[in-house]
Design a protein around this motif. Structure first.
Motif, mmCIF file in Angstrom:
data_model
loop_
_atom_site.group_PDB
_atom_site.id
_atom_site.type_symbol
_atom_site.label_atom_id
_atom_site.label_comp_id
_atom_site.label_asym_id
_atom_site.label_seq_id
_atom_site.Cartn_x
_atom_site.Cartn_y
_atom_site.Cartn_z
ATOM 1 N N MET A 282 9.218 -16.192 -17.121
ATOM 2 C CA MET A 282 8.487 -15.167 -17.848
ATOM 3 C C MET A 282 7.008 -15.499 -17.817
ATOM 4 O O MET A 282 6.628 -16.663 -17.798
ATOM 5 C CB MET A 282 8.963 -15.079 -19.291
ATOM 6 N N GLY A 283 6.164 -14.521 -17.921
ATOM 7 C CA GLY A 283 4.745 -14.742 -17.731
ATOM 8 C C GLY A 283 3.975 -14.877 -19.012
ATOM 9 O O GLY A 283 3.790 -13.915 -19.732
ATOM 10 N N GLY A 284 3.520 -16.108 -19.368
ATOM 11 C CA GLY A 284 2.569 -16.305 -20.446
ATOM 12 C C GLY A 284 3.087 -15.932 -21.810
ATOM 13 O O GLY A 284 4.262 -15.762 -22.054
ATOM 14 N N THR A 285 2.125 -15.811 -22.754
ATOM 15 C CA THR A 285 2.447 -15.451 -24.139
ATOM 16 C C THR A 285 1.589 -14.296 -24.605
ATOM 17 O O THR A 285 1.255 -14.195 -25.778
ATOM 18 C CB THR A 285 2.248 -16.665 -25.067
ATOM 19 N N ARG A 286 1.190 -13.419 -23.645
ATOM 20 C CA ARG A 286 0.383 -12.289 -24.054
ATOM 21 C C ARG A 286 1.113 -11.491 -25.110
ATOM 22 O O ARG A 286 2.324 -11.308 -25.052
ATOM 23 C CB ARG A 286 0.050 -11.391 -22.852
ATOM 24 N N SER A 287 0.393 -10.946 -26.053
ATOM 25 C CA SER A 287 1.021 -10.201 -27.147
ATOM 26 C C SER A 287 0.257 -8.921 -27.395
ATOM 27 O O SER A 287 -0.901 -8.791 -27.027
ATOM 28 C CB SER A 287 1.062 -11.037 -28.437
ATOM 29 N N LEU A 288 0.953 -8.004 -28.014
ATOM 30 C CA LEU A 288 0.361 -6.716 -28.337
ATOM 31 C C LEU A 288 -0.563 -6.885 -29.529
ATOM 32 O O LEU A 288 -0.125 -7.333 -30.589
ATOM 33 C CB LEU A 288 1.486 -5.731 -28.671
ATOM 34 N N PRO A 289 -1.856 -6.563 -29.396
ATOM 35 C CA PRO A 289 -2.812 -6.826 -30.471
ATOM 36 C C PRO A 289 -2.659 -5.827 -31.596
ATOM 37 O O PRO A 289 -2.009 -4.808 -31.444
ATOM 38 C CB PRO A 289 -4.161 -6.662 -29.770
ATOM 39 N N PRO A 290 -3.315 -6.116 -32.751
ATOM 40 C CA PRO A 290 -3.297 -5.137 -33.835
ATOM 41 C C PRO A 290 -3.986 -3.851 -33.397
ATOM 42 O O PRO A 290 -4.582 -3.773 -32.332
ATOM 43 C CB PRO A 290 -4.061 -5.846 -34.964
ATOM 44 N N GLY B 67 -5.380 1.627 -24.275
ATOM 45 C CA GLY B 67 -5.317 0.178 -24.135
ATOM 46 C C GLY B 67 -3.985 -0.371 -24.599
ATOM 47 O O GLY B 67 -3.359 -1.203 -23.924
ATOM 48 N N ASP B 68 -3.542 0.065 -25.774
ATOM 49 C CA ASP B 68 -2.236 -0.389 -26.267
ATOM 50 C C ASP B 68 -1.125 0.035 -25.316
ATOM 51 O O ASP B 68 -0.183 -0.727 -25.055
ATOM 52 C CB ASP B 68 -1.976 0.204 -27.652
ATOM 53 N N ALA B 69 -1.214 1.246 -24.783
ATOM 54 C CA ALA B 69 -0.170 1.738 -23.892
ATOM 55 C C ALA B 69 -0.069 0.879 -22.639
ATOM 56 O O ALA B 69 1.023 0.480 -22.226
ATOM 57 C CB ALA B 69 -0.454 3.198 -23.520
ATOM 58 N N PHE B 70 -1.204 0.550 -22.030
ATOM 59 C CA PHE B 70 -1.155 -0.248 -20.808
ATOM 60 C C PHE B 70 -0.744 -1.687 -21.085
ATOM 61 O O PHE B 70 -0.117 -2.329 -20.245
ATOM 62 C CB PHE B 70 -2.504 -0.189 -20.075
ATOM 63 N N LEU B 71 -1.042 -2.208 -22.279
ATOM 64 C CA LEU B 71 -0.598 -3.551 -22.589
ATOM 65 C C LEU B 71 0.913 -3.595 -22.783
ATOM 66 O O LEU B 71 1.565 -4.554 -22.383
ATOM 67 C CB LEU B 71 -1.311 -4.082 -23.838
ATOM 68 N N VAL B 72 1.477 -2.555 -23.376
ATOM 69 C CA VAL B 72 2.940 -2.473 -23.473
ATOM 70 C C VAL B 72 3.550 -2.522 -22.077
ATOM 71 O O VAL B 72 4.511 -3.252 -21.819
ATOM 72 C CB VAL B 72 3.366 -1.189 -24.212
ATOM 73 N N LEU C 53 3.301 -6.061 -20.714
ATOM 74 C CA LEU C 53 4.290 -6.970 -21.298
ATOM 75 C C LEU C 53 5.664 -6.746 -20.687
ATOM 76 O O LEU C 53 6.404 -7.695 -20.412
ATOM 77 C CB LEU C 53 4.348 -6.780 -22.815
ATOM 78 N N ILE C 54 6.016 -5.490 -20.483
ATOM 79 C CA ILE C 54 7.314 -5.194 -19.877
ATOM 80 C C ILE C 54 7.361 -5.702 -18.446
ATOM 81 O O ILE C 54 8.384 -6.223 -17.985
ATOM 82 C CB ILE C 54 7.591 -3.685 -19.933
ATOM 83 N N SER C 55 6.256 -5.569 -17.733
ATOM 84 C CA SER C 55 6.242 -6.012 -16.335
ATOM 85 C C SER C 55 6.408 -7.511 -16.204
ATOM 86 O O SER C 55 6.796 -8.013 -15.153
ATOM 87 C CB SER C 55 4.934 -5.572 -15.666
ATOM 88 N N ASP C 56 6.120 -8.269 -17.253
ATOM 89 C CA ASP C 56 6.309 -9.712 -17.225
ATOM 90 C C ASP C 56 7.765 -10.111 -17.434
ATOM 91 O O ASP C 56 8.107 -11.285 -17.357
ATOM 92 C CB ASP C 56 5.473 -10.381 -18.327
#
Length: 430
Positions: free
Chosen positions: A1-9, A59-64, A67-70
């Protein structure tokens, strides 16, 4: 799995990761959305889920998506920015999970959850909330969502696992609901059956009663077909066969009402046309709409001379047979109950063999299409079948008659309507 990126507030954030993205479709406002799509399927082990992301912040949409792509899944993700666009997109039954931001331009909080559940009861819902709104996330689960995720505390593994589990939980919930509904239908069927298909009220053994009821091929509930037999203290045998138009619990309940009313009227001394007139009043008072009607054949046999007195309201005729022969009697009749106000029903007296029987039936037995054509079996076809099997005892005669009618209609899908058949046999016939 890739990293620990998280969805920000909630709020703007910096650059979006550039790792490979899952398939995404951006949907603009659609017109005339289709509501009431069927339930989604549970994805198999090798099948990737289909996700609808409702999020107004790009921004939130692309980060979701990042995260899924990881993760180890590559879902089909459709992204929309408003609840209205989401409602339109949910016309597509392929969406299995909805990732729902609780703060949208056209909806906020639990109202968004309720609207999604209203238009897509088959879909799993996972809400996305900020840290300060965690209690709102819990409330969303209580309102019907499968899970909630707090922005700023989500990595790729947690997000994809939540999606998988949410779909599994929704599937289990739908299956449990279906089982419960099936059990309730079975209980309702049993109650209605007891009312539609009663135990005959007989005072001696001078008459033998055999009856069969078979629901139509497409019915999950009993229809409105009914019958009853009552022997009054003077030895007269009264019988009725009826059919309420339509199918379902309302029609079946109306059939029960008419059957019980018929028995009460007979015991109270009403006869023939006066009896049908009272039944019509009951039907008009109890039916769910003016289009509902009922056909009825009511008959009685005198113990003195064995004669039959028949009253027919829009119903098929009866079969009268002896040991040697059988005939169809289509006596004069009046309109079906509930069709016209103040109708009248003539009474016909028929001689019956000393050792004879009468068979009354609903039209489901004769409405089957023969082969793949448009020709019905009809009364003439039924009479031909009855003559072939005249030698059988009453129970086997009824079973064979129904089975033969079903076989003839097999190429057209079988007997579509409910079938009720009543056989009354008097002492001396074997």
């Amino acid at each position: 799995m890739g990293g620990t990126r998280s969805l920000p507030p909630y709020g703007p954030f910096g650059s979006v990761a550039t790792s490979p993205q899952p398939e995404v479709t951006t949907v603009r406002e659609k017109t005339s959305p289709r509501i009431g799509a069927p339930r989604s399927r549970l994805p198999g082990a090798d099948e990737q889920p289909r996700i609808l992301l409702i999020e107004d912040d790009p921004g939130d949409a692309f980060l979701v998506q990042d995260l899924i792509s990881d993760s180890d899944i590559t879902p089909q993700v459709t992204w929309v920015r408003t609840l209205a666009q989401g409602r339109a997109e949910l016309a597509n039954p392929e969406a299995q999970c909805v990732l729902l931001d609780l703060h949208l331009p056209d909806a906020d909080g639990l109202d968004a959850v309720r609207q999604i559940l209203q238009v897509a009861p088959w879909a799993a819902v996972v809400v996305l909330t900020g840290l300060a709104q965690e209690r709102t996330g819990l409330a969303a689960v209580a309102a019907g969502a499968q899970d909630y995720l707090v922005k700023g505390q989500v990595d790729g593994d947690l997000l994809t696992r939540a999606i998988r589990y949410a779909i599994q939980r929704k599937h289990t919930e739908l299956a449990a609901t279906a089982v419960q509904a099936s059990e309730l239908r079975a209980q309702e069927n049993a109650r209605l059956e007891r009312g539609l298909l009663p135990i005959p009220l007989l005072r001696d053994d001078r008459v033998q009663v055999s009856a069969r009821y078979r629901p139509g091929r497409a019915q999950s509930l009993l229809g409105g077909d009914f019958y009853d037999v009552v022997q009054t203290p003077d030895g007269t045998v009264h019988a009725v066969v009826g059919d309420v138009s339509g199918h379902g619990p309302d029609e079946a309940a109306l059939g029960v009402c008419l059957r019980v009313a018929w028995r009460a009227f007979v015991l109270a001394g009403l006869r023939d046309g006066a009896l049908l007139g009272m039944l019509e009043q009951i039907l008009v008072a109890e039916r769910s709409g003016p289009e509902i009607f009922a056909t009825v054949t009511s008959l009685r046999r005198s113990p003195e001379d064995g004669s039959l007195r028949i009253v027919r309201a829009g119903h098929p005729g009866v079969l009268v047979h002896s040991l040697a022969d059988i005939r169809l009697e289509e006596v004069d009749g009046g309109p079906a109950l509930g069709i016209v106000s103040g109708g009248s029903w003539p009474v016909t007296d028929l001689p019956s063999p000393r050792d004879g029987a009468v068979v009354a039936f609903t039209d489901g037995l004769i409405e089957g299409r023969i082969g793949q054509g448009s020709q019905r079996l009809g009364e003439a076809g039924l009479l031909a079948l009855a003559r072939k099997h005249l030698h059988l005892p009453a129970p086997a005669f009824l079973d064979t008659l129904i089975s033969a009618a079903e076989d003839l209609a097999a190429d057209s899908g079988g007997l579509a309507d409910d079938v009720a058949v009543l056989h009354l046999k008097w002492s001396g016939i074997t």
